[in-house]
Design a protein around this motif. Structure first.
Motif, PDB file in Angstrom:
ATOM      1  N   GLY A 181       0.667  -1.262   0.081  1.00  0.00           N
ATOM      2  CA  GLY A 181      -0.093  -0.156   0.099  1.00  0.00           C
ATOM      3  C   GLY A 181       0.892   1.282  -0.017  1.00  0.00           C
ATOM      4  N   PHE A 182       2.016   1.082  -0.390  1.00  0.00           N
ATOM      5  CA  PHE A 182       2.799   2.497  -0.648  1.00  0.00           C
ATOM      6  C   PHE A 182       2.734   3.141  -2.019  1.00  0.00           C
ATOM      7  CE2 PHE A 182       6.156  -0.286   2.380  1.00  0.00           C
ATOM      8  CZ  PHE A 182       5.281   0.100   3.307  1.00  0.00           C
ATOM      9  N   VAL A 183       3.046   4.220  -2.022  1.00  0.00           N
ATOM     10  CA  VAL A 183       3.058   5.102  -3.159  1.00  0.00           C
ATOM     11  C   VAL A 183       4.547   4.867  -3.770  1.00  0.00           C
ATOM     12  CG1 VAL A 183       2.897   7.380  -4.264  1.00  0.00           C
ATOM     13  CG2 VAL A 183       1.404   6.514  -2.661  1.00  0.00           C
ATOM     14  N   LEU A 184       4.737   4.809  -4.901  1.00  0.00           N
ATOM     15  CA  LEU A 184       6.051   4.713  -5.587  1.00  0.00           C
ATOM     16  C   LEU A 184       6.342   6.026  -6.442  1.00  0.00           C
ATOM     17  CD1 LEU A 184       8.939   3.226  -6.135  1.00  0.00           C
ATOM     18  CD2 LEU A 184       7.612   2.417  -8.322  1.00  0.00           C
ATOM     19  N   TYR A 231       1.316  12.239 -10.876  1.00  0.00           N
ATOM     20  CA  TYR A 231       0.595  11.028 -10.362  1.00  0.00           C
ATOM     21  C   TYR A 231       0.047  10.264 -11.312  1.00  0.00           C
ATOM     22  CZ  TYR A 231       2.721  11.986  -5.685  1.00  0.00           C
ATOM     23  OH  TYR A 231       3.554  12.264  -4.753  1.00  0.00           O
ATOM     24  N   TRP A 232      -0.099   9.009 -11.283  1.00  0.00           N
ATOM     25  CA  TRP A 232      -0.661   8.085 -12.204  1.00  0.00           C
ATOM     26  C   TRP A 232      -1.360   6.837 -11.036  1.00  0.00           C
ATOM     27  CZ3 TRP A 232      -0.987   8.891 -17.203  1.00  0.00           C
ATOM     28  CH2 TRP A 232      -0.130   9.987 -17.526  1.00  0.00           C
ATOM     29  N   ARG A 233      -2.548   6.526 -11.460  1.00  0.00           N
ATOM     30  CA  ARG A 233      -2.943   5.272 -10.521  1.00  0.00           C
ATOM     31  C   ARG A 233      -3.702   4.188 -11.364  1.00  0.00           C
ATOM     32  NH1 ARG A 233      -6.870   7.586  -5.352  1.00  0.00           N
ATOM     33  NH2 ARG A 233      -4.704   7.737  -4.719  1.00  0.00           N
ATOM     34  N   SER A 234      -3.536   3.078 -10.787  1.00  0.00           N
ATOM     35  CA  SER A 234      -4.275   1.909 -11.452  1.00  0.00           C
ATOM     36  C   SER A 234      -5.789   1.973 -11.492  1.00  0.00           C
ATOM     37  CB  SER A 234      -3.724   0.511 -11.000  1.00  0.00           C
ATOM     38  OG  SER A 234      -4.176   0.404  -9.323  1.00  0.00           O
ATOM     39  N   THR A 240      -0.532   3.462  -6.746  1.00  0.00           N
ATOM     40  CA  THR A 240      -0.324   5.029  -7.077  1.00  0.00           C
ATOM     41  C   THR A 240       1.397   5.349  -7.524  1.00  0.00           C
ATOM     42  OG1 THR A 240      -1.958   5.715  -5.926  1.00  0.00           O
ATOM     43  CG2 THR A 240      -0.435   7.488  -6.595  1.00  0.00           C
ATOM     44  N   LEU A 241       1.596   5.622  -8.772  1.00  0.00           N
ATOM     45  CA  LEU A 241       2.989   6.155  -9.231  1.00  0.00           C
ATOM     46  C   LEU A 241       3.213   7.581  -9.492  1.00  0.00           C
ATOM     47  CD1 LEU A 241       5.737   4.862 -10.310  1.00  0.00           C
ATOM     48  CD2 LEU A 241       4.314   5.184 -12.699  1.00  0.00           C
ATOM     49  N   GLY A 242       4.059   7.817  -8.865  1.00  0.00           N
ATOM     50  CA  GLY A 242       4.543   9.290  -9.059  1.00  0.00           C
ATOM     51  C   GLY A 242       5.810   9.311  -9.862  1.00  0.00           C
ATOM     52  N   VAL A 243       6.037  10.420 -10.748  1.00  0.00           N
ATOM     53  CA  VAL A 243       6.990  10.442 -11.802  1.00  0.00           C
ATOM     54  C   VAL A 243       7.774  11.882 -11.638  1.00  0.00           C
ATOM     55  CG1 VAL A 243       8.021  10.239 -13.778  1.00  0.00           C
ATOM     56  CG2 VAL A 243       6.243   8.642 -13.086  1.00  0.00           C
ATOM     57  N   ILE A 244       8.866  12.016 -10.980  1.00  0.00           N
ATOM     58  CA  ILE A 244       9.664  13.320 -11.062  1.00  0.00           C
ATOM     59  C   ILE A 244      10.868  13.322 -12.085  1.00  0.00           C
ATOM     60  CG2 ILE A 244      10.859  14.984  -9.529  1.00  0.00           C
ATOM     61  CD1 ILE A 244       9.712  13.536  -7.045  1.00  0.00           C
ATOM     62  N   THR A 245      10.417  14.401 -13.034  1.00  0.00           N
ATOM     63  CA  THR A 245      11.448  14.372 -14.317  1.00  0.00           C
ATOM     64  C   THR A 245      11.885  15.827 -14.474  1.00  0.00           C
ATOM     65  OG1 THR A 245       9.212  15.096 -15.328  1.00  0.00           O
ATOM     66  CG2 THR A 245      10.084  12.483 -15.495  1.00  0.00           C
TER      67      THR A 245
END
Length: 324
Positions: A181-184, A231-234, A240-245
């Motif tokens: 249940g963690f956010v990546l 953020y993106w979620r299934s 939940t996926l976060g992307v830092i670019t």
């Protein structure tokens, strides 16, 4: 509200309480580095409280405790309690490598820290050892369990993705975060100092596309902490996926934050040199109104954007000196 000259509202302060760390992550602190700030130059808890109170009175609503490794600062839960009680402050969080978190998670939660980001770049002990310079994975896992037990939520995993280093570990980390249940949050390495420039950069755009297709991820519009991640979620909400670019798709136009280093220097941008020293003013007896005016003056220095792509060799200072 604090606004810079480009119309961006500054409502997020990242507060470094130490530049020291018990790990030596390859992208952060150069091997053999010893040029840490002397303790007499650290802001005291009273000075930190004054600065944060001034920011809060100017509209800053979020504060994140960072380092170095913030849990190396003695009595950090005491400081957290003082900051959490300040009028206007709505969100107090922590970024940590979690090696010390098992001992402090409960006290931090009781003090008013609401959520935690944990730096973890792989689930393989040998890879973690290579990146951090220490066999730290067991302590990190214990820290994550302690954070969950203390009610800190959400728990986010910060994974700096590096080509040919931990690139192949991303899917395993996704599975780990789903199971717990963690956010990546996947983060592109930044060319800060020699350590950052020597890190194997991985463009996260293709990685994001692969994960979107594999896990059916949908863009998420709701805010998750006010930081730079997209953020993106299934579809089932399980992941939940976060992307830092900062390199492949920078977010400078919406930057809402500044950083306060342990010695009282305000840094306006990770990728530029503009800074403003508050410690001399604090120790020369500046008034609260004068401190607010100084902060407004500092915010005027905030540049429009970084130059990580155009001038990757520009920045000499390392990440732990700036604050995470």
């Amino acid at each position: 509200m604090l606004q810079d000259r480009f119309g961006r509202s500054i409502e997020y302060l990242r507060l470094s309480v130490t530049d020291r760390c018990d790990l030596r992550c390859s992208y952060c602190i150069p091997k053999g580095f010893k040029d840490f700030e002397e303790p007499e130059n650290w802001l005291t808890f009273d000075e930190i409280e004054r600065v944060v109170a001034a920011f809060a009175s100017l509209g800053t609503r979020r504060v994140r405790l960072t380092g170095g490794e913030p849990l190396l600062r003695r009595d950090l839960p005491q400081l957290a309690g003082r900051l959490a009680a300040l009028p206007g402050l709505q969100d107090l969080s922590l970024t940590t490598n979690a090696t010390q978190l098992a001992r402090h998670a409960d006290a931090l939660s009781r003090a008013g820290v609401k959520r935690v980001n944990v730096s973890l770049d792989s689930l393989r002990r040998e890879c973690v050892n290579t990146i951090t310079g220490r066999d730290s994975l067991p302590q990190v896992m214990a820290g994550l369990e302690a954070a969950r037990a203390a009610g800190l939520s959400p728990i986010k995993i910060n994974m700096v993705a590096m080509k040919d280093v931990n690139e192949a570990d991303i899917e395993a980390m996704v599975g780990f975060c789903i199971a717990n249940g963690f956010v990546l949050r996947l983060i592109e390495a930044m060319p800060m100092g020699d350590s950052g420039r020597n890190t194997a950069y991985l463009d996260l755009q293709p990685v994001l596309e692969q994960l979107r297709q594999r896990f059916g991820l949908l863009p998420q519009s709701s805010e998750m902490g006010g930081g730079p991640a997209r953020y993106w979620r299934s579809a089932d909400g399980a992941f939940t996926l976060g992307v830092i670019t900062p390199i492949s798709q920078h977010f400078c136009a919406t930057c809402n934050r500044v950083r306060l280093s342990v010695d009282g220097t305000l840094y306006m941008c990770l990728g530029q040199e503009e800074s403003f020293e508050l410690r001399p003013l604090l120790r020369n007896g500046i008034s609260d109104e004068g401190l607010r005016a100084a902060i407004r003056q500092a915010i005027e220095l905030k540049p429009e954007r970084h130059e990580f792509r155009e001038n990757p060799g520009k920045l000499i200072r390392i990440m732990s000196m700036t604050g995470g």
